[in-house]
Design an enzyme around this catalytic site. Structure first.
Site, short mmCIF file in Angstrom:
data_model
loop_
_atom_site.label_atom_id
_atom_site.label_comp_id
_atom_site.label_asym_id
_atom_site.label_seq_id
_atom_site.Cartn_x
_atom_site.Cartn_y
_atom_site.Cartn_z
CE LYS A 1 34.32 -11.77 86.44
NZ LYS A 1 32.88 -12.45 86.21
CB CYS B 1 31.70 -10.48 82.98
SG CYS B 1 29.80 -10.42 83.10
CD GLU C 1 32.45 -14.29 83.22
OE1 GLU C 1 32.89 -14.23 84.44
OE2 GLU C 1 31.35 -13.44 83.07
#
Length: 287
Positions: free
Chosen positions: A121, A155, A45
């Protein structure tokens, strides 16, 4: 195809002077991975924030809002590398323009045939939301590949059990989790949740993070990262559920073979059958 060799890159961030330096470093990792016969390569990321260190000519870094200006070059680079080396590449995440002047932190999947898929995300950290003007993606997609169905959850996403349940319900057997954490607390939050999601859903998790430092770029001056390929905790997998892991904070890549057939075996007749034994009469199955 049930067996697949995956590679996760512990990408070392350092200040650069131009896009060519970024491209040279990326190519180094892809070429190195190809020498091990991998089919999928995962980058971390926010690794393209390295481009912000090119600066504005005054010695200051570019602001995060300038990162989408590199999108075309980023896509061209990774598309060409995927085709040249005949591999699928998850190009970490790259910040792209979104509606309403906002930004998305989006994972990109590059196929060897030139196709490009994207997954924004879905959960924003306070820094992303308040400091970087980012907005979350609006939906979860899974992606068909020659080696099975995969999902890309970035993440913070992995810290929410529901979204991984959704990915598994949509057919994903391998979750790729590019990450970027600046200290041990953040790293272990993500790492422990990767293990939990692998146990809960009987899936593989491939994760990696940035290492090194961007001295001029806000919120990227410290990085704490380690790549790993994580399995359920059951025979025939390793007892700790770790197929491989890197050396913390080193510039390196890790490689492991994963076999989707083994996931089907443990879902049907493992020591525990967590996916099959869900109490969908008490809670949703997200299918």
């Amino acid at each position: 195809m049930s067996g697949i060799r995956v590679c996760a890159v512990q990408y070392k961030l350092a200040d650069i002077d131009g896009f060519d330096q970024f491209a040279f470093q990326v190519r180094h990792y892809v070429r190195n991975a190809s020498e091990y016969g991998v089919q999928v390569i995962l980058f971390p990321e926010f690794f393209t924030t390295q481009l912000l260190s090119i600066g504005d000519g005054t010695g200051a870094a570019l602001p995060i809002g300038r990162l989408p200006e590199f999108t075309d070059a980023y896509i061209a680079l990774f598309r060409s590398l995927a085709a040249e080396y005949g591999v699928h590449i998850i190009g970490g995440t790259h910040v792209v323009a979104a509606e309403g002047g906002k930004l998305n932190n989006a994972a990109h999947l590059f196929y060897p045939d030139g196709r490009v898929e994207k997954q924004a995300k879905l959960h924003m950290t306070p820094t992303e939301r308040e400091e970087w003007n980012m907005s979350p993606g609006e939906g979860l997609e899974v992606f068909d590949t020659p080696f099975g169905t995969i999902a890309m959850l970035t993440c913070y996403d992995i810290e929410f059990p529901e979204i991984v349940r959704m990915a598994r319900a949509k057919g994903a057997d391998i979750i790729f989790c590019p990450s970027c954490t600046d200290d041990r607390h953040g790293f272990y939050r993500v790492r422990y949740c990767c293990h939990a999601r692998a146990v809960e859903n009987q899936v593989y998790i491939v994760t990696t993070g940035t290492v090194g430092s961007l001295r001029k770029v806000d919120f990227m001056r410290a990085n704490f990262g380690q790549a790993a390929v994580i399995s359920p905790n059951d025979i025939p997998f390793p007892p700790a559920g770790i197929l491989t892991e890197g050396v913390i904070n080193d510039d390196m890549l890790v490689v492991a073979d994963v076999d989707v057939r083994l996931l089907h075996d443990v879902r049907a007749a493992g020591s525990v059958t967590t996916w099959r034994d869900r109490r969908t009469d008490l809670y949703g199955d997200w299918s």
